[in-house]
Design an enzyme around this catalytic site. Structure first.
Site, PDB file in Angstrom:
ATOM      1  N   ASN A 144     -72.753  96.870 -41.682  1.00  0.00           N
ATOM      2  CA  ASN A 144     -71.918  97.723 -42.023  1.00  0.00           C
ATOM      3  C   ASN A 144     -70.440  97.920 -41.836  1.00  0.00           C
ATOM      4  O   ASN A 144     -69.710  98.977 -41.891  1.00  0.00           O
ATOM      5  CB  ASN A 144     -72.095  98.473 -43.406  1.00  0.00           C
ATOM      6  CG  ASN A 144     -71.388  98.957 -44.721  1.00  0.00           C
ATOM      7  OD1 ASN A 144     -70.642  99.333 -44.880  1.00  0.00           O
ATOM      8  ND2 ASN A 144     -71.469  97.580 -45.252  1.00  0.00           N
ATOM      9  N   HIS A 187     -66.198 100.469 -35.103  1.00  0.00           N
ATOM     10  CA  HIS A 187     -67.302  99.971 -35.108  1.00  0.00           C
ATOM     11  C   HIS A 187     -66.085  98.928 -34.522  1.00  0.00           C
ATOM     12  O   HIS A 187     -66.739  98.891 -33.117  1.00  0.00           O
ATOM     13  CB  HIS A 187     -67.919  99.317 -35.684  1.00  0.00           C
ATOM     14  CG  HIS A 187     -68.652  99.789 -36.137  1.00  0.00           C
ATOM     15  ND1 HIS A 187     -68.492  99.692 -37.747  1.00  0.00           N
ATOM     16  CD2 HIS A 187     -69.985 100.720 -36.423  1.00  0.00           C
ATOM     17  CE1 HIS A 187     -69.473 101.013 -38.046  1.00  0.00           C
ATOM     18  NE2 HIS A 187     -70.598 101.279 -37.647  1.00  0.00           N
ATOM     19  N   GLY A 212     -69.412 106.495 -31.056  1.00  0.00           N
ATOM     20  CA  GLY A 212     -68.167 107.241 -31.200  1.00  0.00           C
ATOM     21  C   GLY A 212     -68.412 108.639 -31.649  1.00  0.00           C
ATOM     22  O   GLY A 212     -69.150 108.957 -31.366  1.00  0.00           O
ATOM     23  N   ARG A 263     -69.716 105.387 -44.948  1.00  0.00           N
ATOM     24  CA  ARG A 263     -70.468 106.640 -46.557  1.00  0.00           C
ATOM     25  C   ARG A 263     -69.571 106.578 -47.049  1.00  0.00           C
ATOM     26  O   ARG A 263     -69.947 106.675 -48.396  1.00  0.00           O
ATOM     27  CB  ARG A 263     -71.793 107.078 -45.826  1.00  0.00           C
ATOM     28  CG  ARG A 263     -72.545 107.199 -45.268  1.00  0.00           C
ATOM     29  CD  ARG A 263     -73.636 108.426 -44.988  1.00  0.00           C
ATOM     30  NE  ARG A 263     -74.190 108.001 -44.432  1.00  0.00           N
ATOM     31  CZ  ARG A 263     -75.726 108.347 -43.968  1.00  0.00           C
ATOM     32  NH1 ARG A 263     -75.546 108.468 -42.639  1.00  0.00           N
ATOM     33  NH2 ARG A 263     -76.738 108.000 -43.751  1.00  0.00           N
TER      34      ARG A 263
END
Ligand code: PAF
Length: 285
Positions: free
Chosen positions: A32, A37, A149, A189
């Site tokens: 996702n 990313h 991250g 999220r």
């Protein structure tokens, strides 16, 4: 970019690259993908010559009442984004490839202490799941460098400790948190937020920054800063789990003269649980 689903296919590709002398950079993800990313892949490109990303929603790191079943899965879109970002190999295994005997019966890796505080207190077993799957992925991919991250700051600290304790030959590189224009840290999220909650959500970063400013201004009343941040989030409509000032290196409570700090929080807005942090260096005593 090639997509593979088996451990043997990953090993075959990566070992051939290693034989040709290439340095392999790896970005583990749960898919996702978003701009956060992509920034990890860009960081990987500065540290290697061949790039591998994994997409695996790891059941072991989700608690029984968490969102494993509903975690957003967008494999085709992820594949497109990774290819566009210059990834060479995408590893997208089934759960049975990673946990042939089931995730509950699998051997585990645990970093004691660090895994039980902050996030670990509210998500028991979470970091055991993370360190186990990352150790497995490192054994499968055998990367020279792996990128994580800074948004998941505690995860980064846990993984660095695991790599050091298990003498794994992988360099861990961190990449800064990517934020929307209003400061909200990018996260898969965030899509659980309603429109009204999305308007409130940036307050989490603003509250962390206010705490960081107090610390940078020389305030060493850590408990008062923690209580103030917690209350301010509550007053804005969040249900915070914690708001903590810690040493950046090991997340221990800081002494008054500590300089490299991180302020971390996790807070809920109905369905969404958001985490964020701000790192800072205090002026010398
Ligand atoms: O940060 C994540 O997305 C996950 O915790 C990780 C590191 C891919 C392990 O499942």
């Amino acid at each position: 970019m090639e997509t593979v689903t088996t451990i043997s296919a990953v090993r075959e590709r990566v070992r051939a690259w290693h034989r040709s002398g290439a340095r392999i950079a790896f970005v583990p993800t749960m898919g996702n993908l978003h701009a956060g990313h992509v920034s990890l892949i860009e960081a990987a490109r500065r540290h290697g010559e061949r790039f591998v990303a994994s997409i695996f929603v790891n059941p072991m790191q989700f608690g029984p009442n968490e969102d494993f079943a509903h975690y957003p899965r967008t494999p085709r879109e992820d594949e497109r984004m990774l290819a566009a970002a210059g990834c060479d190999l995408m590893f997208m295994p089934e759960v049975t490839e990673i946990y042939p005997h089931g995730s509950e019966r699998a051997a585990r890796v645990e970093v004691p202490g660090l895994s039980r505080i902050l996030e670990g207190e509210f998500r028991p077993g979470h970091f055991e799941g993370v360190s186990t799957v990352v150790a497995k992925l490192f054994h499968i991919v055998e990367p020279d460098v792996a990128v994580f991250g800074e948004k998941d700051f505690q995860q980064l600290v846990v993984i660095r400790r695991m790599v050091a304790d298990l003498c794994l030959p992988v360099e861990i590189v961190s990449a800064p948190t990517v934020r929307d224009a209003d400061g909200l840290a990018m996260s898969s999220r965030n899509q659980y937020l309603t429109a009204a909650e999305r308007r409130i959500a940036p307050r989490i970063y603003a509250t962390l920054q206010a705490a960081a400013q107090r610390l940078q201004g020389g305030d060493a009343e850590f408990t008062s800063i923690e209580r103030g941040g917690f209350k301010s989030l509550e007053d804005t409509g969040f249900r915070p789990d914690y708001f903590a000032v810690r040493r950046a290196a090991d997340l221990a409570p800081p002494a008054a003269e500590a300089r490299a700090l991180v302020v971390l929080t996790a807070a809920r807005l109905s369905r969404a649980r958001l985490i964020d942090n701000v790192q800072l260096t205090r002026p010398g005593a």
